[in-house]
Design a protein around this motif. Structure first.
Motif, mmCIF file in Angstrom:
data_model
loop_
_atom_site.group_PDB
_atom_site.id
_atom_site.type_symbol
_atom_site.label_atom_id
_atom_site.label_comp_id
_atom_site.label_asym_id
_atom_site.label_seq_id
_atom_site.Cartn_x
_atom_site.Cartn_y
_atom_site.Cartn_z
ATOM 1 N N THR A 107 -3.281 0.400 -3.524
ATOM 2 C CA THR A 107 -2.930 -0.932 -3.056
ATOM 3 C C THR A 107 -2.664 -1.865 -4.215
ATOM 4 O O THR A 107 -3.454 -1.931 -5.170
ATOM 5 N N LEU A 165 -5.112 6.198 -1.032
ATOM 6 C CA LEU A 165 -4.262 5.028 -0.905
ATOM 7 C C LEU A 165 -4.304 4.193 -2.186
ATOM 8 O O LEU A 165 -5.376 3.979 -2.754
ATOM 9 N N ARG A 194 0.799 5.463 0.128
ATOM 10 C CA ARG A 194 -0.079 6.504 0.678
ATOM 11 C C ARG A 194 0.237 7.851 0.074
ATOM 12 O O ARG A 194 1.407 8.204 -0.116
ATOM 13 N N THR A 243 0.847 -1.198 0.000
ATOM 14 C CA THR A 243 0.000 0.000 0.000
ATOM 15 C C THR A 243 0.875 1.238 0.000
ATOM 16 O O THR A 243 1.778 1.366 0.828
#
Lengths: 114, 110
Positions: free
Chosen positions: A77, A75, A22, A20
């Motif tokens: 992922t 975010l 950010r 992930t």
């Protein structure tokens, strides 16, 4: 840097692991974007968001998902990283400057999938 | 498929010369055009935006737009070694959506 912070800045991971990335912004911009940049391909849009919980796919969205639960955080992922996802990832925001809207970029995340 | 085309270069110019960078785009309805500079290992930074046909000047930089020919260019006058970078052309293709060219690498020779 238009108040955009990306974390981590560098990451090395193994094939098959989740990752992930950010993006955090401090200026309450509505639109946020994730791009990847690869030699010979330039910047390609992965996903973008036009508000909390409002997201849409870009041209290279396969293998990626996004979430935006707060205005300031977007975010990205990789559910199961693959070597083809080795790239530099840039987050961007679109800022309204009078009648113009202009994209500004974060510093980038360099991801290596081994 | 909407596209933005740039010559990848490298474009080499001597210090003090004019560097001319070109970009063509396929989407006739595009209204906004941008030039970004990207140093190696860094993120793109905005140099110029242009919306109307003609020239727009900012310091040593001039952007030129010809919508009929679907062509946008960037001129850098009095090129300096610090201008050596990759220059990305970007086009707005809809509400808050953009596509980018692959960039032209510029080398200014001291």
């Amino acid at each position: 840097d238009a108040g955009i912070t990306q974390s981590p800045r560098h990451k090395v991971t193994e094939t098959g692991t989740p990752v992930t990335l950010r993006c955090h912004q401090t200026e309450n911009h509505r639109y946020m974007y994730w791009y990847r940049q690869d030699p010979g391909h330039g910047l390609r849009l992965i996903h973008y968001s036009y508000g909390v919980k409002d997201t849409d796919k870009g041209e290279v969205s396969d293998g990626y998902s996004v979430s935006r639960s707060k205005t300031e955080d977007f975010l990205l992922t990789l559910e199961s990283a693959t070597s083809s996802q080795t790239s530099v990832y840039f987050c961007a925001i679109s800022a309204d400057m009078g009648e113009e809207n202009i994209q500004y970029f974060g510093a980038g995340t360099r991801l290596s999938v081994l | 498929q909407k596209e933005v085309e740039q010559n990848s270069g490298p474009l080499s110019v001597p210090e003090g010369a004019i560097a001319s960078l070109n970009c063509t785009y396929s989407d006739r309805v595009s209204q906004s055009f941008f030039w970004y500079r990207q140093y190696s290992g860094k993120s793109p930074e905005l140099i110029m935006s242009i919306y109307s046909n003609g020239d727009k000047e900012d310091g040593r930089f001039t952007a030129q737009l010809n919508k009929a020919s679907q062509y946008v260019s960037l001129l850098i006058r009095d090129s300096q070694p610090s201008d050596s970078a990759t220059y990305l052309c970007a086009v707005n293709i809809g509400t808050y959506k953009y596509i980018f060219g692959t960039g032209t690498r510029l080398k200014v020779l001291a």
